[in-house]
Design a protein around this motif. Structure first.
Motif, PDB file in Angstrom:
ATOM      1  N   MET A  72      75.048  20.763  15.456  1.00 35.57           N
ATOM      2  CA  MET A  72      74.182  21.037  16.608  1.00 35.57           C
ATOM      3  C   MET A  72      75.040  21.985  17.534  1.00 35.57           C
ATOM      4  SD  MET A  72      72.948  17.197  17.499  1.00 35.57           S
ATOM      5  CE  MET A  72      71.714  17.688  18.861  1.00 35.57           C
ATOM      6  N   HIS A  73      74.114  22.737  18.159  1.00 37.73           N
ATOM      7  CA  HIS A  73      74.755  23.825  18.865  1.00 37.73           C
ATOM      8  C   HIS A  73      75.281  23.234  20.416  1.00 37.73           C
ATOM      9  CE1 HIS A  73      73.487  26.997  16.605  1.00 37.73           C
ATOM     10  NE2 HIS A  73      72.244  26.767  16.660  1.00 37.73           N
ATOM     11  N   VAL A  74      76.343  23.364  20.766  1.00 37.67           N
ATOM     12  CA  VAL A  74      76.968  23.060  22.169  1.00 37.67           C
ATOM     13  C   VAL A  74      76.696  24.192  22.911  1.00 37.67           C
ATOM     14  CG1 VAL A  74      78.879  22.041  23.431  1.00 37.67           C
ATOM     15  CG2 VAL A  74      78.406  21.493  21.144  1.00 37.67           C
ATOM     16  N   GLU A  75      76.073  23.912  24.151  1.00 38.51           N
ATOM     17  CA  GLU A  75      75.780  24.805  25.165  1.00 38.51           C
ATOM     18  C   GLU A  75      76.227  24.811  26.452  1.00 38.51           C
ATOM     19  OE1 GLU A  75      73.617  27.599  24.825  1.00 38.51           O
ATOM     20  OE2 GLU A  75      72.805  27.316  22.678  1.00 38.51           O
ATOM     21  N   ALA A  76      77.378  25.651  27.059  1.00 39.17           N
ATOM     22  CA  ALA A  76      77.864  25.450  28.324  1.00 39.17           C
ATOM     23  C   ALA A  76      76.659  25.927  29.308  1.00 39.17           C
ATOM     24  CB  ALA A  76      79.044  26.220  28.362  1.00 39.17           C
ATOM     25  N   SER A  77      77.046  25.992  30.580  1.00 38.18           N
ATOM     26  CA  SER A  77      76.169  26.298  31.470  1.00 38.18           C
ATOM     27  C   SER A  77      75.732  27.642  31.401  1.00 38.18           C
ATOM     28  CB  SER A  77      76.449  25.976  32.683  1.00 38.18           C
ATOM     29  OG  SER A  77      77.579  26.570  33.261  1.00 38.18           O
ATOM     30  N   ASP A  78      76.730  28.515  30.731  1.00 39.16           N
ATOM     31  CA  ASP A  78      76.398  30.150  30.908  1.00 39.16           C
ATOM     32  C   ASP A  78      76.447  30.739  29.424  1.00 39.16           C
ATOM     33  OD1 ASP A  78      79.012  29.430  30.332  1.00 39.16           O
ATOM     34  OD2 ASP A  78      79.990  31.168  31.493  1.00 39.16           O
ATOM     35  N   GLY A  79      75.899  29.600  28.396  1.00 39.59           N
ATOM     36  CA  GLY A  79      75.837  30.003  27.071  1.00 39.59           C
ATOM     37  C   GLY A  79      76.416  29.149  26.126  1.00 39.59           C
TER      38      GLY A  79
END
Length: 203
Positions: A128-135
Motif C-alpha cells: 500500500m502506498h504511504v502518502e505524506a502531506s506533500d507526496g
C-alpha cells in the motif's frame, strides 16, 4: 510485536501459504484478522484467520496455533460473485452479449471478486502506498502492534521508500486516514525522514 504482510504462514502441522492482508478495527486500532492465501486449501485458496490464532510472529513468518484443517474450516477472504451486465433477455440486443464473460438465457453476466472484510473494518496489505502531506514516501511493509492490547502503534516501511538504508517506523498518531490504495499521513516527507530509528522486536 510486528505483523508481517506477504509472509510465510505455518500451522501446527505444516506450511499454510502466505499472509496477504491485515484487517483492522479503525476505532480501537486493533488487528482483528489476518488474511492468508494457500493454493492447497479446498474450494477457495483464501481464508480470514482471527488474530487470536496467531501464536508467534517472526520477520518473515507467522505461526498459527491451529492445524491446516482448522484453517480450511474458516470463511474465505476473497469471494466470487456475478454482476448482471444487461437487461434480462436482452444481452445481444444491448450489445453486452458480445463483451460479457457469460451469457445465460440471453442475459449477460461478468464474474467479480471481492474481499470479505468484516463490516466497519479496514483491510491493509503489503505494498500500500504511504502518502505524506506533500507526496509519496514509500510503501507499507509491516504493522507494529502493542503486545498487550493488540492495537496498532505504527507502520513500518522497510523497502521502496526514500530512506532505504533503514526501517522507517511511523507512529500511528501521524496517520491521517486510510483510503483506497493508500495510507495518508498528517506530516510532510521531511518530517518522516527525520523520525528516529526505532528498534522493532519481531516476535
Amino acid at each position: 510485536m510486528n505483523i508481517p504482510i506477504n509472509a510465510k504462514v505455518e500451522c501446527t502441522d505444516g506450511a499454510c501459504g502466505k499472509s496477504t492482508n491485515v484487517i483492522v478495527n479503525p476505532v480501537s486500532g486493533a488487528v482483528t484478522h489476518v488474511a492468508i492465501e494457500d493454493k492447497g486449501l479446498p474450494d477457495n485458496p483464501t481464508r480470514l484467520v482471527p488474530v487470536r490464532n496467531v501464536a508467534e510472529v517472526a520477520d518473515d513468518r507467522i505461526k498459527l496455533n491451529c492445524t491446516r484443517a482448522d484453517v480450511a474450516k474458516l470463511g474465505p477472504f476473497v469471494v466470487s460473485d456475478f454482476i448482471q451486465e444487461s437487461p434480462s433477455g436482452g444481452a445481444y440486443a444491448s450489445g453486452e452479449g458480445y463483451t460479457a464473460q457469460y451469457v445465460v438465457d440471453d442475459t449477460a453476466y461478468d464474474a467479480v471478486q471481492a474481499q470479505a472484510i468484516p463490516e466497519g473494518e479496514l483491510g491493509l496489505y503489503s505494498g500500500m502506498h504511504v502518502e505524506a502531506s506533500d507526496g509519496r514516501v514509500g510503501k507499507l511493509d509491516e504493522l507494529v502492534l502493542d503486545p498487550k492490547s493488540g492495537a496498532i502503534t505504527g507502520l513500518v516501511m522497510r523497502k521502496g521508500h526514500l530512506w532505504g538504508s533503514r526501517d522507517v517506523t511511523v507512529p500511528v498518531d501521524q496517520i491521517r486516514f486510510v483510503g483506497g490504495e493508500a495510507v495518508y499521513l498528517k506530516v510532510d516527507r521531511s518530517t518522516v525522514g527525520a523520525l528516529p530509528a526505532m528498534k522493532v522486536r519481531r516476535d
